[in-house]
Write an enzyme that holds these catalytic residues in place. Structure first.
Site, PDB file in Angstrom:
ATOM      1  N   SER A 101       0.791  -1.150   0.070  1.00  0.00           N
ATOM      2  CA  SER A 101      -0.015  -0.137   0.024  1.00  0.00           C
ATOM      3  C   SER A 101       0.835   1.376   0.047  1.00  0.00           C
ATOM      4  O   SER A 101       2.169   1.303   0.477  1.00  0.00           O
ATOM      5  CB  SER A 101      -1.018   0.066   1.133  1.00  0.00           C
ATOM      6  OG  SER A 101      -1.579   0.922   1.357  1.00  0.00           O
ATOM      7  N   TYR A 112      -1.984  -0.824  10.520  1.00  0.00           N
ATOM      8  CA  TYR A 112      -2.123  -1.082   9.082  1.00  0.00           C
ATOM      9  C   TYR A 112      -0.704  -0.246   8.396  1.00  0.00           C
ATOM     10  O   TYR A 112      -0.133  -1.039   7.687  1.00  0.00           O
ATOM     11  CB  TYR A 112      -3.230  -0.269   8.230  1.00  0.00           C
ATOM     12  CG  TYR A 112      -3.445  -0.450   6.682  1.00  0.00           C
ATOM     13  CD1 TYR A 112      -4.124  -1.682   6.465  1.00  0.00           C
ATOM     14  CD2 TYR A 112      -3.061   0.426   5.776  1.00  0.00           C
ATOM     15  CE1 TYR A 112      -4.282  -2.060   5.160  1.00  0.00           C
ATOM     16  CE2 TYR A 112      -3.367   0.113   4.582  1.00  0.00           C
ATOM     17  CZ  TYR A 112      -3.793  -1.014   4.186  1.00  0.00           C
ATOM     18  OH  TYR A 112      -3.938  -1.254   2.825  1.00  0.00           O
TER      19      TYR A 112
END
Length: 235
Positions: free
Chosen positions: A129, A142
């Site tokens: 990501s 995350y």
């Protein structure tokens, strides 16, 4: 461009929805034979081999590896605790996020590598990501997990180089997936920024997984409409 994926044996984790589902469909369209590892039940409309299980369970991952394998794609992931200040995140929530997003990728590569070594063009692609590069408030778990995937990609590219196994990752910004919509709720449709489609990410995954990218190894392919390239200098 012929990506040379016809007849290839591919394993995709997290292939039931979102980026994973789009990736499975893209490989099938190229003529690849696909195996999927996912906690969800098999969709009736997918002509694939389906293994139901969790990527954090080592024996499940080991058992999902086909006898012949050319490409592995790690799409399985979770958001973890979202919108929580790091001081509020519980140990179990933080650990679970790392287990799925990072340890799951490691287990996948670890057990796939011996079989991939027998391929003429072996490749591993992880879904990371842009949150592995930059942080937003309330996303500590995350961001940490995806940052780990970036370095895992480099480390495995070095360790597996002697067997000719290329390891790369894709780093998308916001993607229109059920997970992203669940995280953002009604705010998703009010986003004031470009949003990727799962198919956009799948195309990048297929390129990195194909012999067409044979010189690409240990890299992070960012899909963010130029966000990371944009300076915050007030000019």
């Amino acid at each position: 461009m012929d990506l040379g994926l016809s007849g290839r044996s591919v394993l995709v984790t997290g292939g039931a929805s979102g980026i994973g589902r789009a990736t499975v469909e893209a490989f099938l369209a190229e003529g690849a034979a696909v195996t999927v590892l996912d906690r969800a039940p098999k969709p009736e409309d997918l002509d694939v081999t389906w293994v139901r299980g969790d990527v954090t369970d080592e024996e499940t991952v080991r058992s999902a590896i086909p006898r012949e394998l050319d490409v592995v794609v790690g799409c399985a992931g979770i958001s973890g605790p979202m919108g929580q200040d790091a001081r509020e995140i519980g140990h179990a929530d933080f650990t679970r996020t790392l287990e799925v997003n990072l340890t799951g990728q490691f287990l996948l590569a670890k057990h796939a590598a011996p079989v991939l070594a027998g391929s003429t063009a072996p490749a591993i692609v992880f879904v990371a990501s842009d949150s592995g590069f930059v942080a937003a408030p309330g996303m500590a778990a995350y961001c940490a997990s995806k940052g780990g995937v970036l370095m895992l990609t480099k480390a495995l590219a070095v360790d597996f180089r002697s067997d000719g196994i290329r390891v790369n990752c894709v780093c998308p910004s916001i993607v229109d997936t059920p997970m992203a919509r669940g995280d953002l709720g009604d705010a998703f449709d009010e986003l004031d920024c470009p949003v990727l489609r799962p198919e956009d990410v799948a195309r990048s995954i297929l390129y990195l997984a194909s012999p067409a990218s044979r010189g690409v190894n240990g890299t992070a392919h960012v899909l963010d409409f130029g966000g990371l390239a944009t300076s915050t200098f007030p000019a």
